[in-house]
Design a protein around this motif. Sequence first.
Motif, PDB file in Angstrom:
ATOM      1  N   SER A  34       0.831  -1.209   0.000  1.00 28.28           N
ATOM      2  CA  SER A  34       0.000   0.000   0.000  1.00 28.28           C
ATOM      3  C   SER A  34       0.863   1.255   0.000  1.00 28.28           C
ATOM      4  O   SER A  34       0.542   2.242  -0.673  1.00 28.28           O
ATOM      5  CB  SER A  34      -0.965   0.004   1.194  1.00 28.28           C
ATOM      6  N   CYS A  35       1.978   1.216   0.719  1.00 31.17           N
ATOM      7  CA  CYS A  35       2.887   2.368   0.731  1.00 31.17           C
ATOM      8  C   CYS A  35       3.525   2.576  -0.641  1.00 31.17           C
ATOM      9  O   CYS A  35       3.661   3.712  -1.114  1.00 31.17           O
ATOM     10  CB  CYS A  35       3.974   2.173   1.779  1.00 31.17           C
ATOM     11  N   LYS A  36       3.905   1.487  -1.285  1.00 26.20           N
ATOM     12  CA  LYS A  36       4.484   1.573  -2.633  1.00 26.20           C
ATOM     13  C   LYS A  36       3.469   2.168  -3.602  1.00 26.20           C
ATOM     14  O   LYS A  36       3.796   3.021  -4.429  1.00 26.20           O
ATOM     15  CB  LYS A  36       4.934   0.189  -3.091  1.00 26.20           C
ATOM     16  N   GLY A  37       2.220   1.713  -3.500  1.00 28.19           N
ATOM     17  CA  GLY A  37       1.159   2.266  -4.341  1.00 28.19           C
ATOM     18  C   GLY A  37       0.940   3.746  -4.073  1.00 28.19           C
ATOM     19  O   GLY A  37       0.772   4.545  -4.995  1.00 28.19           O
TER      20      GLY A  37
ATOM     21  N   SER B 241       0.438  10.300  -8.645  1.00 27.41           N
ATOM     22  CA  SER B 241       0.934  11.596  -9.124  1.00 27.41           C
ATOM     23  C   SER B 241       0.633  12.705  -8.116  1.00 27.41           C
ATOM     24  O   SER B 241       1.227  13.774  -8.182  1.00 27.41           O
ATOM     25  CB  SER B 241       0.311  11.932 -10.480  1.00 27.41           C
ATOM     26  N   LYS B 242      -0.258  12.441  -7.158  1.00 25.24           N
ATOM     27  CA  LYS B 242      -0.595  13.438  -6.136  1.00 25.24           C
ATOM     28  C   LYS B 242       0.197  13.242  -4.839  1.00 25.24           C
ATOM     29  O   LYS B 242       0.018  13.996  -3.885  1.00 25.24           O
ATOM     30  CB  LYS B 242      -2.094  13.402  -5.842  1.00 25.24           C
ATOM     31  N   TYR B 243       1.069  12.238  -4.821  1.00 27.48           N
ATOM     32  CA  TYR B 243       1.881  11.975  -3.632  1.00 27.48           C
ATOM     33  C   TYR B 243       2.779  13.167  -3.330  1.00 27.48           C
ATOM     34  O   TYR B 243       3.356  13.785  -4.216  1.00 27.48           O
ATOM     35  CB  TYR B 243       2.752  10.730  -3.836  1.00 27.48           C
ATOM     36  N   ARG B 244       2.882  13.467  -2.029  1.00 31.05           N
ATOM     37  CA  ARG B 244       3.870  14.443  -1.565  1.00 31.05           C
ATOM     38  C   ARG B 244       4.447  13.941  -0.253  1.00 31.05           C
ATOM     39  O   ARG B 244       3.794  13.199   0.492  1.00 31.05           O
ATOM     40  CB  ARG B 244       3.276  15.834  -1.443  1.00 31.05           C
ATOM     41  N   GLU B 245       5.670  14.349   0.028  1.00 33.70           N
ATOM     42  CA  GLU B 245       6.341  13.879   1.222  1.00 33.70           C
ATOM     43  C   GLU B 245       5.490  14.163   2.461  1.00 33.70           C
ATOM     44  O   GLU B 245       4.926  15.243   2.597  1.00 33.70           O
ATOM     45  CB  GLU B 245       7.703  14.553   1.375  1.00 33.70           C
ATOM     46  N   GLY B 246       5.386  13.165   3.312  1.00 36.57           N
ATOM     47  CA  GLY B 246       4.572  13.271   4.521  1.00 36.57           C
ATOM     48  C   GLY B 246       3.228  12.584   4.394  1.00 36.57           C
ATOM     49  O   GLY B 246       2.482  12.505   5.364  1.00 36.57           O
ATOM     50  N   ASP B 247       2.919  12.055   3.225  1.00 34.25           N
ATOM     51  CA  ASP B 247       1.622  11.402   2.997  1.00 34.25           C
ATOM     52  C   ASP B 247       1.525   9.999   3.585  1.00 34.25           C
ATOM     53  O   ASP B 247       0.428   9.487   3.770  1.00 34.25           O
ATOM     54  CB  ASP B 247       1.327  11.298   1.498  1.00 34.25           C
ATOM     55  N   ILE B 248       2.666   9.353   3.860  1.00 33.22           N
ATOM     56  CA  ILE B 248       2.653   7.943   4.259  1.00 33.22           C
ATOM     57  C   ILE B 248       3.178   7.810   5.690  1.00 33.22           C
ATOM     58  O   ILE B 248       4.331   8.128   5.981  1.00 33.22           O
ATOM     59  CB  ILE B 248       3.491   7.090   3.299  1.00 33.22           C
ATOM     60  N   ILE B 249       2.311   7.325   6.579  1.00 33.28           N
ATOM     61  CA  ILE B 249       2.608   7.204   8.003  1.00 33.28           C
ATOM     62  C   ILE B 249       2.696   5.723   8.370  1.00 33.28           C
ATOM     63  O   ILE B 249       1.785   4.954   8.056  1.00 33.28           O
ATOM     64  CB  ILE B 249       1.512   7.875   8.846  1.00 33.28           C
TER      65      ILE B 249
ATOM     66  N   ASN C 218       9.179   0.164   6.472  1.00 34.53           N
ATOM     67  CA  ASN C 218       9.556  -0.099   5.085  1.00 34.53           C
ATOM     68  C   ASN C 218      10.019   1.201   4.420  1.00 34.53           C
ATOM     69  O   ASN C 218       9.747   2.297   4.901  1.00 34.53           O
ATOM     70  CB  ASN C 218       8.417  -0.794   4.318  1.00 34.53           C
ATOM     71  N   GLY C 219      10.714   1.075   3.315  1.00 33.15           N
ATOM     72  CA  GLY C 219      11.350   2.209   2.658  1.00 33.15           C
ATOM     73  C   GLY C 219      10.419   3.228   2.033  1.00 33.15           C
ATOM     74  O   GLY C 219      10.882   4.285   1.600  1.00 33.15           O
ATOM     75  N   TYR C 220       9.133   2.958   2.001  1.00 33.75           N
ATOM     76  CA  TYR C 220       8.175   3.901   1.411  1.00 33.75           C
ATOM     77  C   TYR C 220       7.526   4.808   2.460  1.00 33.75           C
ATOM     78  O   TYR C 220       6.839   5.764   2.118  1.00 33.75           O
ATOM     79  CB  TYR C 220       7.084   3.157   0.648  1.00 33.75           C
ATOM     80  N   VAL C 221       7.718   4.498   3.735  1.00 35.95           N
ATOM     81  CA  VAL C 221       7.115   5.277   4.822  1.00 35.95           C
ATOM     82  C   VAL C 221       7.834   6.618   4.947  1.00 35.95           C
ATOM     83  O   VAL C 221       9.056   6.675   5.006  1.00 35.95           O
ATOM     84  CB  VAL C 221       7.171   4.500   6.153  1.00 35.95           C
ATOM     85  N   ASP C 222       7.055   7.712   4.991  1.00 36.26           N
ATOM     86  CA  ASP C 222       7.615   9.055   5.182  1.00 36.26           C
ATOM     87  C   ASP C 222       7.774   9.393   6.657  1.00 36.26           C
ATOM     88  O   ASP C 222       8.758   9.985   7.067  1.00 36.26           O
ATOM     89  CB  ASP C 222       6.695  10.123   4.560  1.00 36.26           C
ATOM     90  N   ILE C 223       6.771   9.078   7.439  1.00 38.60           N
ATOM     91  CA  ILE C 223       6.756   9.392   8.864  1.00 38.60           C
ATOM     92  C   ILE C 223       6.642   8.068   9.615  1.00 38.60           C
ATOM     93  O   ILE C 223       5.607   7.411   9.577  1.00 38.60           O
ATOM     94  CB  ILE C 223       5.574  10.319   9.226  1.00 38.60           C
ATOM     95  N   SER C 224       7.726   7.689  10.274  1.00 42.09           N
ATOM     96  CA  SER C 224       7.757   6.440  11.020  1.00 42.09           C
ATOM     97  C   SER C 224       7.592   6.759  12.498  1.00 42.09           C
ATOM     98  O   SER C 224       8.437   7.432  13.093  1.00 42.09           O
ATOM     99  CB  SER C 224       9.086   5.714  10.779  1.00 42.09           C
TER     100      SER C 224
END
Length: 189
Positions: free
Chosen positions: A50-53, A58-66, A78-84
């Motif tokens: 889900s993080c990779k997706g 195209s609307k992804y921006r840093e901080g979107d993935i927790i 995982n390497g796609y997480v912005d905020i761990s």
Amino acid sequence: MRRKIIAIIGDAICEEGSQKFNLAYEAGKAVIDAGFRLQCGGYGGVMNASCKGARSSSKYREGDIIGIVPSFNPADANGYVDISIATGLDLFRNIIVANADAVIAVGGGAGTLTEIANAWLLKRLIVAFSNCNGWSEKVAGTRLDGRVRYPNIPDDKIYGVTSANEALEVITRLIDKYTAHHHGIGACE
């Protein structure tokens, strides 16, 4: 205005290219495409997919993935997480993952079942894929118990879906109705 957070939960292990991986990937992408943030347990399997997706949107921006990781080490995500967020809570962190604005379940074992049950008790909107085995398929289209969580939503249940587009349609249509929050066991209705 705060952007709402959608949690994606499911199998801790699933191979890239498998049905669960693909459903989670598409759901993660759709969450970001729709303007939400993504939250997950931060590890592999459905969480990684889900993080990779989400990153592929195209609307992804840093901080979107927790990622709400169970260890004390934020680098375990995982390497796609912005905020761990390293909780150190082990499996007890599942209730934090479940306390998003809405939850999407993709398959899943016992850990996913605890997240689904927690989301139900926390009065969250829950969407479950009915076409990928695991607990999401078993609970899709059902109510976990007889409690009335939302008197103004007569069909309140775990909404069963078969695609990411369908999941986001349900979430977009209903998320503003699911606004109550759990106020403690003593305050149960």
